[in-house]
Design a protein around this motif. Structure first.
Motif, PDB file in Angstrom:
ATOM      1  N   PRO A 264       3.742  -3.362  -0.926  1.00 29.78           N
ATOM      2  CA  PRO A 264       2.293  -3.614  -0.916  1.00 29.78           C
ATOM      3  C   PRO A 264       1.807  -4.351  -2.162  1.00 29.78           C
ATOM      4  O   PRO A 264       0.914  -5.203  -2.088  1.00 29.78           O
ATOM      5  N   VAL A 265       2.436  -4.033  -3.316  1.00 24.35           N
ATOM      6  CA  VAL A 265       2.032  -4.704  -4.565  1.00 24.35           C
ATOM      7  C   VAL A 265       2.291  -6.197  -4.423  1.00 24.35           C
ATOM      8  O   VAL A 265       1.438  -7.035  -4.704  1.00 24.35           O
ATOM      9  N   ASN A 266       3.480  -6.493  -3.974  1.00 22.20           N
ATOM     10  CA  ASN A 266       3.881  -7.887  -3.790  1.00 22.20           C
ATOM     11  C   ASN A 266       2.978  -8.595  -2.787  1.00 22.20           C
ATOM     12  O   ASN A 266       2.494  -9.699  -3.052  1.00 22.20           O
ATOM     13  N   ASP A 267       2.783  -7.913  -1.682  1.00 15.63           N
ATOM     14  CA  ASP A 267       2.023  -8.539  -0.595  1.00 15.63           C
ATOM     15  C   ASP A 267       0.563  -8.749  -0.977  1.00 15.63           C
ATOM     16  O   ASP A 267      -0.019  -9.791  -0.696  1.00 15.63           O
TER      17      ASP A 267
ATOM     18  N   THR B 282       5.429   3.778  -9.887  1.00 16.38           N
ATOM     19  CA  THR B 282       6.371   4.897 -10.053  1.00 16.38           C
ATOM     20  C   THR B 282       7.744   4.485  -9.546  1.00 16.38           C
ATOM     21  O   THR B 282       7.867   3.484  -8.829  1.00 16.38           O
ATOM     22  N   VAL B 283       8.728   5.296  -9.952  1.00 14.41           N
ATOM     23  CA  VAL B 283      10.090   5.023  -9.481  1.00 14.41           C
ATOM     24  C   VAL B 283      10.729   6.296  -8.956  1.00 14.41           C
ATOM     25  O   VAL B 283      10.374   7.399  -9.378  1.00 14.41           O
ATOM     26  N   SER B 284      11.666   6.124  -8.037  1.00  7.36           N
ATOM     27  CA  SER B 284      12.500   7.235  -7.579  1.00  7.36           C
ATOM     28  C   SER B 284      13.888   7.019  -8.161  1.00  7.36           C
ATOM     29  O   SER B 284      14.354   5.871  -8.261  1.00  7.36           O
TER      30      SER B 284
ATOM     31  N   ARG C  65       6.207  -9.679 -12.902  1.00 12.73           N
ATOM     32  CA  ARG C  65       5.875  -9.119 -14.225  1.00 12.73           C
ATOM     33  C   ARG C  65       6.164  -7.623 -14.274  1.00 12.73           C
ATOM     34  O   ARG C  65       6.611  -7.082 -15.268  1.00 12.73           O
ATOM     35  N   ILE C  66       5.929  -6.971 -13.134  1.00 12.90           N
ATOM     36  CA  ILE C  66       6.205  -5.528 -13.086  1.00 12.90           C
ATOM     37  C   ILE C  66       7.715  -5.279 -13.202  1.00 12.90           C
ATOM     38  O   ILE C  66       8.157  -4.391 -13.949  1.00 12.90           O
ATOM     39  N   LEU C  67       8.487  -6.108 -12.517  1.00 12.83           N
ATOM     40  CA  LEU C  67       9.951  -5.966 -12.615  1.00 12.83           C
ATOM     41  C   LEU C  67      10.411  -6.140 -14.066  1.00 12.83           C
ATOM     42  O   LEU C  67      11.255  -5.399 -14.561  1.00 12.83           O
ATOM     43  N   GLN C  68       9.797  -7.143 -14.751  1.00 12.16           N
ATOM     44  CA  GLN C  68      10.165  -7.389 -16.160  1.00 12.16           C
ATOM     45  C   GLN C  68       9.799  -6.200 -17.044  1.00 12.16           C
ATOM     46  O   GLN C  68      10.565  -5.783 -17.905  1.00 12.16           O
ATOM     47  N   LYS C  69       8.627  -5.651 -16.776  1.00 13.86           N
ATOM     48  CA  LYS C  69       8.141  -4.536 -17.605  1.00 13.86           C
ATOM     49  C   LYS C  69       9.039  -3.299 -17.409  1.00 13.86           C
ATOM     50  O   LYS C  69       9.412  -2.628 -18.371  1.00 13.86           O
TER      51      LYS C  69
ATOM     52  N   ASN D  94       7.039   1.899  -3.302  1.00 16.35           N
ATOM     53  CA  ASN D  94       5.978   1.133  -2.627  1.00 16.35           C
ATOM     54  C   ASN D  94       5.714  -0.220  -3.293  1.00 16.35           C
ATOM     55  O   ASN D  94       4.559  -0.556  -3.601  1.00 16.35           O
ATOM     56  N   PHE D  95       6.731  -0.919  -3.506  1.00 16.57           N
ATOM     57  CA  PHE D  95       6.604  -2.206  -4.208  1.00 16.57           C
ATOM     58  C   PHE D  95       6.112  -3.300  -3.259  1.00 16.57           C
ATOM     59  O   PHE D  95       5.445  -4.251  -3.658  1.00 16.57           O
TER      60      PHE D  95
END
Ligand SMILES: Nc1nc2c(ncn2[C@@H]2O[C@H](COP(=O)(O)OP(=O)(O)OP(=O)(O)O)[C@@H](O)[C@H]2O)c(=O)[nH]1
Length: 569
Positions: A454-457, A528-530, A466-470, A451-452
């Protein structure tokens, strides 16, 4: 005829029968010739009317010492006095080496006459000279073969041998550089004037070089071609000069000289000329070699490669200019140093095995990191090429080291510093080759953020970035050194895990999933990740493996996200 010398007529008749040339003269200071025997006429080519009433001065020529008539001044007091050797001249101008013995006659009384005996030693001297020439030439050959192609050594030997062969006080090798004749090697009293430069157009050596002719200069005071002040300065009063000629090309002159006038003879000039013919071929080769070496050094130094020769004691024996740039140290601080002292223990430990392999005769290629002058380390690709001596023993190896930091950064994703697809593909290729050759396990994880969108939007792209970097840094921190973490694209990552089977890879997947769920948060809540996990099947291609990993990931999404799905073999 004086009554004291009643037997002069008998004497003269006797003298006519002997083989040595004999003159009878008036006493010094005016030794007018009153008699010459038949051998004298034979030796000199003169006739009695040309001789009787003259002095022996008629025998002198350019190489006769000006004061030679002094031998008539003090006739020998006894027969054991050594004869004096003088260069005199035949009527046709040919030089003869004559040994003169002058004695008073009658003996033991005030001289009424002088008897001068001349022995012609020209033939003997010729023989001696040829012997000497052979000796000198043999010496030259020897020195040429031992000096190799070291131009500096060879030049010096040329000067030394020229000095010795001619008995001169000084010897100089002069080479034409630009508009000057430059003293490139000096011997004897010329030693302090090494490097002296004289214009080609204003020196005797310049003439010898330009006109390619040997020159004998009996007296610089009488020679208008000589640069007088320099001659005075270096103590050049008489000398011999021969051109340094090779295959029609002249590159300088060899000069020997003395601070005395008339110190050299024609035959010495011939000897020097012969010697120079032997030497110039080698000098020419050495000059060519040096030029070639300089060209090569220039080439090697301008390459973007560190090139060194490391001996079997792990010491740098040759380095190119790239080393100075890389380590910020002058060559003399690196040459002869041990590799461990230059690189430090840690970097040395990383490459020690490769060095031993090269010294055992194997050509090796590998990647590592080495310290850099400006701090930190840089990735390099190194190749070691063993070098064997004449007996087949490995005496060391050439190390070719290339800075691959740019290539490495081209393999990385700009945002997360994880490998990009290009870098990942290279690692996949190597890992696949190793796994299939040695039948080793290899697993692949595909991982996608849930569900990335919605975060982006809702929170903006900067938050998304920053989340991608983390996530990437967590993955890289948890994976092993030998694993490869890649940003597959967008918010999807891949982790390649060599030497690992499905069960162990699934455990790793679980660890990654939990760590992300715990540590990575967005304003909308935890991230979270799948994850889909697969192990390589025998003979499976890279594409097939990736496809299965993608399917496993899709299943994880389908089954509710925030989970790990393994695909059995
Ligand atoms: N901030 C940021 N977002 C990216 C980047 N690359 C891809 N994305 C975003 O990642 C999101 C991916 O969304 P979707 O493919 O719909 O999937 P999702 O919302 O994560 O949903 P699921 O994968 O089904 O859980 C999109 O909003 C992309 O814009 C990037 O480099 N930076």
């Amino acid at each position: 005829m004086s009554p004291e010398v009643p037997d002069k007529g008998v004497l003269e008749a006797t003298l006519d029968t002997i083989r040595d040339a004999v003159l009878i003269t008036e006493p010094y200071p005016d030794p007018v010739i009153t008699f010459a025997n038949a051998a004298f006429y034979g030796l000199t080519g003169y006739t009695p009317p040309e001789v009787i009433g003259k002095t022996p001065a008629l025998l002198q020529g350019s190489n006769t010492p000006p004061d030679w008539l002094d031998i008539f001044r003090q006739p020998a007091s006894s027969a054991s006095d050594a004869p004096v050797e003088i260069t005199n001249y035949h009527k046709d101008g040919t030089p003869r080496q004559l040994e003169w013995s002058v004695s008073s006659w009658p003996a033991g009384k005030p001289a009424q006459y002088l008897i001068a005996v001349q022995r012609d030693v020209t033939g003997l001297r010729d023989l001696e000279r040829h012997h000497l020439q052979l000796q000198v030439l043999a010496q030259m050959q020897k020195l040429v073969s031992t000096a190799g192609l070291d131009l500096r050594v060879l030049r010096q030997k040329v000067a030394d041998v020229a000095l010795e062969a001619t008995g001169a006080e000084a010897a100089v090798v002069e080479e034409a550089i630009g508009d000057d004749m430059v003293y490139t090697a000096v011997a004897g009293t010329a030693r302090p004037v090494m490097g002296l430069r004289l214009p080609i157009d204003a020196s005797l050596s310049g003439i010898c070089y330009r006109e390619q002719v040997p020159l004998l200069c009996p007296d610089t005071h009488q020679d208008p071609r000589v640069a007088r002040s320099t001659a005075e300065e270096i103590g050049f009063r008489s000398g011999l000069l021969v051109p340094l000629l090779h295959e029609g090309h002249c590159f300088g002159a060899l000069k020997v000289y003395s601070s005395w006038p008339h110190a050299f003879r024609q035959d010495q000039l011939e000897l020097l000329e012969m010697a120079s013919q032997v030497l110039t071929a080698s000098l020419h080769d050495a000059r060519q070699f040096k030029r070639e070496q300089e060209r090569r050094t220039l080439l090697v130094d301008s390459l973007p490669l560190l090139i060194s020769f490391i001996d079997d004691d792990y010491r740098y024996r040759e380095i190119n200019a790239a080393y100075t740039r890389w380590f910020g140290l002058e060559p003399d601080r690196l040459l002869g140093q041990k590799v461990v002292d230059v690189l430090g223990q840690e970097a040395f430990d990383n490459i020690r095995g490769y060095m031993s392999a090269a010294l055992a005769g194997d050509q090796v290629r590998f990647e590592t990191t080495v310290p850099y002058a400006l701090g930190g380390t840089r990735p390099v690709e190194a190749e070691y090429i063993p070098v064997r001596d004449g007996e087949g023993h490995v005496s060391g190896f050439y190390a070719l080291v290339r800075d691959i930091s740019e290539r490495k950064s081209a393999e990385r994703d700009y945002l997360t510093r994880a490998y990009n697809r290009r870098g990942f593909d290279q690692h996949m290729e190597t890992a696949f080759a190793t796994a299939s050759r040695y039948g080793r396990p290899l697993s692949l994880l595909f991982l996608d953020i849930d569900n990335f969108k919605p975060v982006n939007d809702q929170c903006g792209h900067a938050v998304g970035d920053r989340i991608l970097q983390k996530v990437a840094s967590l993955l890289m921190g948890l994976a092993r050194e030998s694993d490869t973490v890649c940003r597959w694209g967008g918010e999807e990552f891949a982790v390649l895990v060599p030497e690992t089977g499905l069960a162990e890879a699934t455990e790793l997947g679980e660890r990654l999933r939990k760590a992300i769920a715990t540590d990575v948060k967005s304003p909308l809540g935890p991230i979270t990740v799948s994850i889909g996990v697969v192990e390589r099947r025998p003979r499976e291609s890279r594409k097939q493996l990736a496809h299965r990993a993608d399917k496993a990931l899709y299943r994880a999404k389908e089954l509710g996200r925030d989970r790990v799905e393994a695909s059995g073999s």
